[in-house]
Design an enzyme around this catalytic site. Structure first.
Site, short mmCIF file in Angstrom:
data_model
loop_
_atom_site.label_atom_id
_atom_site.label_comp_id
_atom_site.label_asym_id
_atom_site.label_seq_id
_atom_site.Cartn_x
_atom_site.Cartn_y
_atom_site.Cartn_z
N ASN A 119 0.83 -1.27 0.13
CA ASN A 119 0.15 0.07 0.01
C ASN A 119 0.91 1.35 0.08
O ASN A 119 1.89 1.46 0.83
CB ASN A 119 -0.78 0.10 1.19
CG ASN A 119 -1.63 -1.37 1.49
OD1 ASN A 119 -2.34 -1.80 0.45
ND2 ASN A 119 -1.60 -2.09 2.74
N GLU B 86 8.84 -5.00 -1.57
CA GLU B 86 7.65 -3.90 -1.10
C GLU B 86 8.21 -2.45 -1.57
O GLU B 86 7.40 -1.75 -2.04
CB GLU B 86 7.22 -3.93 0.22
CG GLU B 86 6.71 -5.41 0.71
CD GLU B 86 5.95 -6.01 -0.34
OE1 GLU B 86 4.82 -5.26 -0.77
OE2 GLU B 86 5.81 -7.22 -0.54
ZN LIG Z 1 4.75 -7.75 -4.73
#
Ligand SMILES: [Zn+2]
Ligand SMILES: *[C@@H]1O[C@H](CO)[C@@H](O)[C@H](O)[C@H]1NC(C)=O
Ligand SMILES: *[C@@H]1O[C@H](CO)[C@@H](O)[C@H](O)[C@H]1NC(C)=O
Ligand SMILES: *[C@@H]1O[C@H](CO)[C@@H](O)[C@H](O)[C@H]1NC(C)=O
Ligand SMILES: *[C@@H]1O[C@H](CO)[C@@H](O)[C@H](O)[C@H]1NC(C)=O
Ligand SMILES: *[C@@H]1O[C@H](CO)[C@@H](O)[C@H](O)[C@H]1NC(C)=O
Length: 943
Positions: free
Chosen positions: A316, A349
């Protein structure tokens, strides 16, 4: 390619079901209807801005009160507003559609909902004209579920023994619609104003920084947090967290990163395990900014853990969430392996903040555009970052790419049940299945191949242009090909007759990959490409004479050249050429190695003479060959043998030198293959001979790294210790078993001393101890699990509890995995099951459990749970007899007729495929291997 399509529609159900829904029609109405029928939103509207208020009730009835205001633009005339929505009750009277500029409204005459397609429709009394902007507002009610998707709840136990509730999100790929009605497709980007209501003693976080908090009128104890407006972004990247966590701030003064406020959040008791995350996050972020010459665009980055989480982590934008065991690290109790895993997942990430968040795949069929790049760039970033720490010697990150990503991808992609990287998908279940080895591991492997054939400089230039041109927008692989081809032309690294698209389409649009066979004659070599499959049935099914072909970059080195850094291709093989000749090579008495550092996504087979030269080289001086190519040679040889393209005597002959092999990557390349042999031999009389052979290969490395854990030794040494101790103890090497038992006894005797077992040897100590132990030991270990505050330690204990040889303890443990409040979390059910099924004593028990209790398992985990396929895989992993094949077939037909295999449908299909192959394998190879072992002095015969 046609034949291929026919072929994989049989195996990959959603290819067929969705391909024919792409009916191109120019009539707006039909277009609207046909896309809706496929589960896609009609193309008539595009969102511009959302204003969202949510009030989640973490206690009581667990409802979520929401209100929403979506500003959108009309692209094609329409009389309805269609949104994605699931598990939400709309407050119909509050739904309003208004035109801002003129203050006029459109009357909502009817509201409908299609639960199958998860579509909400507001039907209007008027047609909205193109290029006008409107707003839809509504109040609605949601639910804080416990299914780990949408806006959901998770719990943990604090140090006082009380249960605490946390509300967090997992919207990717298609679950933002469970938190609020929205245009839930990745290309439909908009800005968001988010407001979260929370009890005043909790904290709330979202993508952007907090602007202000105000108390809510008439609701004592409640506070409304307002966050800054986001940049244009996709719905799947929106995130919220409402929690009572503590945090660690990464201060600019001691960080390489000084324009983003980074905080790491977790439960108070675990805050002392965040040091690895606080060290890695800023340095990796800085590296990526420098690499792409593009700043991370948000003023803050929050990083937080969840005790219950569906994936390892979720990127996110500005609020990255992790499963606790993947982010937190306890230097004493977490193993070197989990340290590496934490490093790679953080890097992955962070790389998503560019690949995925800034530039987003236009649709899920292009998922690899973000997952492949996040994986590959994660390795590149981690490789650079770890080498800048003075206290750490190298982690060998780029070499480990082979065994962590490339080899598993090659293994899966040689099966009938594989699929192309880029496939059509529409409905959410199909989209979920895209998150697999092919998108992540094959995706990253072909990107690595591309980087090597384009060169680092050109690759980076192309990526920079791609990101800069498409930031805040969405992209397809065509966009990527264009920017890379432009860069390649500019730098002159690729012939004008070729384009990146032409090359890469052969890797992304076809499943599988080639094997190149090298036959030498004097100073000439003939190279032939063929589709590599584990099962030759595939080739019979493949209807054309020659099968599919690829654009293949050929790099090689020879015994005279010894140039293992030249990974740029010396030659190309085009799809039109099955065979090429290479001339000017040294004579046949000098070996050749093709695919330098295994940068190409293919396997290489040689003639018998070259294999023999390689074996001789390994035996006389193995380090003459680069360790990544030693890994390649071993992994290729065993895979070729398994596919029937090479004798096992040749493959096994290459392993005899391994008594002297001290490289981590060659070991990790060969061990899964030796494990396969051990699994196949597990219930046969010659198991002892094979075990003794493998054990004596490992002993020297075991002796060199030692049993005693030294947490100050370099990471790679610690990783080798994990491998060596794990092998030595599980293959019953007496000194290892002896050491492990002694540590285990001390651990059992002194429950309050937490420093007896260290992370790297914990698995071997616990498994060795528990396999010799009885009820008392098992129960103590279980208590240690209950009391542990370290998620990675909990995982190790859960994995070891299945090592006991006491059958009723195994049966009890299996039951606990599928019983609420037994102490085993739902997210760990398949871990527990696997630890029992992996135990030779537990395998039959586990398989019987699956057969008898399938209905219960399905109900407990839910038919869509990804645990189901893992359970089937674990239960059937070592199946290799016709009898077991029949049982599996019966299981399949029994549950297929009732439609109750759930998301394990494909796994059962794959299990049948691999059992059939294993039966065949035993018939063809068992005796060859037994004879080879006997020839090398290893037999199970008792004299
Ligand atoms: Zn990923
Ligand atoms: C697609 O369009 C063609 C002709 O325009 C028509 O014959 C066919 O039935 C359509 N298929 C679907 C699935 O709508
Ligand atoms: C209210 O809206 C829902 C769709 O969200 C629809 O299914 C339902 O029929 C509507 N109820 C009424 C009374 O119109
Ligand atoms: C759409 O509206 C904008 C501003 O309102 C205007 O600049 C643009 O030309 C319009 N486009 C079309 C296709 O009418
Ligand atoms: C950062 O520096 C502060 C003092 O400036 C120190 O107290 C803190 O421990 C340092 N943190 C890290 C992670 O090095
Ligand atoms: C951040 O650090 C860089 C290099 O150390 C420096 O040039 C820059 O001025 C710093 N920016 C801020 C806002 O402190």
């Amino acid at each position: 390619m046609k034949t291929l399509l026919v072929y994989y529609t049989l195996l990959w159900p959603f290819v067929g079901s969705s391909a024919n829904l792409q009916n191109t029609t120019h009539d707006g109405q039909n277009q609207e209807e046909s896309s809706v029928a496929s589960g896609r939103l009609p193309p008539s509207l595009e969102p511009l801005h959302y204003t969202l208020h949510l009030q989640p009730f973490l206690t009581g009835n667990l409802s979520i009160h929401g209100s929403l205001h979506i500003h959108f633009r009309v692209l094609h005339v329409t009389d309805k507003v269609v949104l994605n929505m699931a598990d939400i009750i709309t407050n119909n009277n509050t739904v309003k559609v208004t035109r801002k500029e003129e203050g006029v409204g459109a009357e909502v005459v009817r509201q409908t909902y299609n639960p199958l397609l998860q579509l909400y429709t507001a039907h209007l009394n008027t047609h909205l004209s193109p290029n006008t902007t409107w707003s839809l507002s509504m109040d609605f009610q949601g639910f804080l579920n416990d299914k780990l998707v949408g806006f959901y709840r998770s719990t943990y136990t604090d140090d006082q023994g009380s249960t605490r509730v946390v509300a967090g999100t997992q919207f990717s790929p298609s679950d933002a619609r469970r938190a609020f009605p929205c245009f839930d497709e990745p290309a439909l980007k908009a800005t968001f104003d988010i407001h979260l209501a929370r009890p005043q003693h909790l904290t709330s976080l979202s993508n952007m920084p907090l602007l202000h908090s105000t108390s809510i009128k008439d609701q004592p104890g409640w506070v409304l947090d307002t966050f800054a407006t986001t940049l244009p972004m996709s719905t799947y990247l929106v995130g919220f967290l409402v929690c009572d966590y503590s945090h660690q701030t990464v201060t600019a003064s001691n960080s390489t990163h000084n324009h983003t406020l980074i905080k790491v959040w977790t439960r108070a008791e675990a805050l002392n395990q965040t040091s690895l995350a606080t060290r890695l996050t800023p340095s990796l972020l800085s590296f990526l900014e420098r690499y792409f010459e593009l700043f991370y665009p948000l003023p803050k980055l929050d990083v937080a853990t969840m005790s219950d989480f569906k994936f390892g982590a979720m990127e996110n934008w500005g609020l990255i969430l992790y499963k606790e065991s993947r982010l937190l690290h306890d230097p004493k109790k977490s193993s070197a392996k989990s340290k590496l895993r934490t490093g790679t997942i953080i890097a992955h990430e962070l790389a998503h903040q560019w690949f995925g968040n800034l530039v987003t795949p236009a649709w899920w069929s292009e998922l690899w555009l973000k997952e492949g790049f996040a994986t590959y760039m994660g390795f590149v970033a981690l490789n650079d970052t770890e080498s800048t720490w003075e206290t750490e010697s190298t982690w060998e990150v780029m070499e480990q790419f082979l065994t962590l990503e490339l080899h598993p991808a090659l293994a899966l992609d040689s099966l009938l049940s594989s699929h192309p990287i880029n496939v059509e998908v529409t409905n959410p279940d199909d989209v979920s299945q895209m998150f697999d080895t092919i998108s992540y591991k094959k995706g990253s492997s072909i990107i690595r191949m591309m980087q090597n054939f384009l060169t680092e400089k050109t690759f980076r230039k192309g990526l920079k242009n791609y990101l800069n041109t498409l930031k805040y927008k969405s992209a397809t692989q065509e966009d990527l090909w264009k920017h890379l081809t432009d860069a390649a032309r500019e730098d002159g690294v690729m012939g004008v007759e070729m384009s990146v698209k032409e090359v890469m389409d052969t890797w992304t649009l076809q499943m599988g990959y080639p094997v190149i066979s090298v036959f030498r004659n004097g100073s000439t070599a003939t190279l032939t490409q063929n589709w590599f499959t584990l099962d030759d049935e595939v080739k019979k099914l493949n209807m054309t004479e020659e099968g599919q072909t690829w654009w293949i970059p050929i790099s090689y080195t020879t015994q005279t050249q010894l140039n293992f850094s030249q990974t740029h291709p010396q030659r190309w093989m085009s799809p039109a050429t099955h065979t090429i000749q290479m001339t000017g090579l040294p004579n046949e008495n000098q070996w050749i190695v093709v695919n330098v550092q295994q940068t190409g996504f293919y396997r290489v087979n040689y003639d018998a003479n070259n294999w023999d030269l390689l074996r001789t080289q390994l035996e006389s001086s193995h380090t003459t060959i680069h360790s990544t190519n030693r890994a390649q040679i071993l992994n290729d040889a065993f895979s070729l043998a398994r596919a029937g393209l090479l004798n096992y005597t040749t493959a096994l002959g290459l392993t005899t030198y391994m008594v002297r092999e001290e490289g981590l990557v060659p070991w990790n390349a060969v061990l899964p293959n030796l494990r396969y042999l051990l699994d196949m031999f597990g219930r046969s009389s010659s198991f002892g001979a094979l075990r003794d052979y493998v054990r004596q290969l490992v002993v020297q490395m075991y002796d060199s790294v030692g049993f005693i854990d030294d947490l100050t030794s370099p990471l790679v040494t610690q990783l080798k210790r994990v491998v060596a101790v794990d092998q030595a103890c599980s293959l019953a090497h007496p000194p290892c078993v002896h050491e492990a038992s002694a540590v285990f006894e001390a651990w059992i005797a002194d429950p309050h001393n937490t420093s007896i077992v260290t992370g790297n040897t914990a698995k071997s100590v616990l498994c060795t101890g528990l396999s010799a132990g009885v009820e008392g030991e098992w129960d103590s270990a279980w208590q240690r699990y209950r009391n542990s505050n370290v998620a990675t330690e909990k995982v190790i204990i859960l994995n070891s509890l299945g090592c006991t040889k006491v059958v009723w303890l195994l049966a009890r443990y299996l039951e606990m995995a599928f019983t609420p409040d037994s102490g085993v979390r739902k997210q760990d059910a398949s871990t527990v099951f696997t630890s029992v099924a992996r135990n030779p004593i537990g395998r039959d028990l586990a398989w019987n459990f699956v057969q008898e209790k399938w209905t219960h398992i399905l109900q407990y985990l839910g038919p869509g749970s990804s645990h189901l396929s893992r359970i089937v895989k674990a239960a059937t992993k070592t199946f290799n007899t016709p009898l077991l094949f029949k049982e599996l077939e019966r299981f399949q037909s029994q549950h297929t007729t009732t439609g109750h295999l759930g998301s394990a449908t494909r796994a059962v299909q794959q299990a049948l495929e691999s059992t059939r192959l294993n039966v065949k394998w035993m018939r063809h190879n068992y005796h060859t291997i037994v004879d080879w072992l006997a020839g090398h002095g290893f037999t199970s015969t008792i004299n």
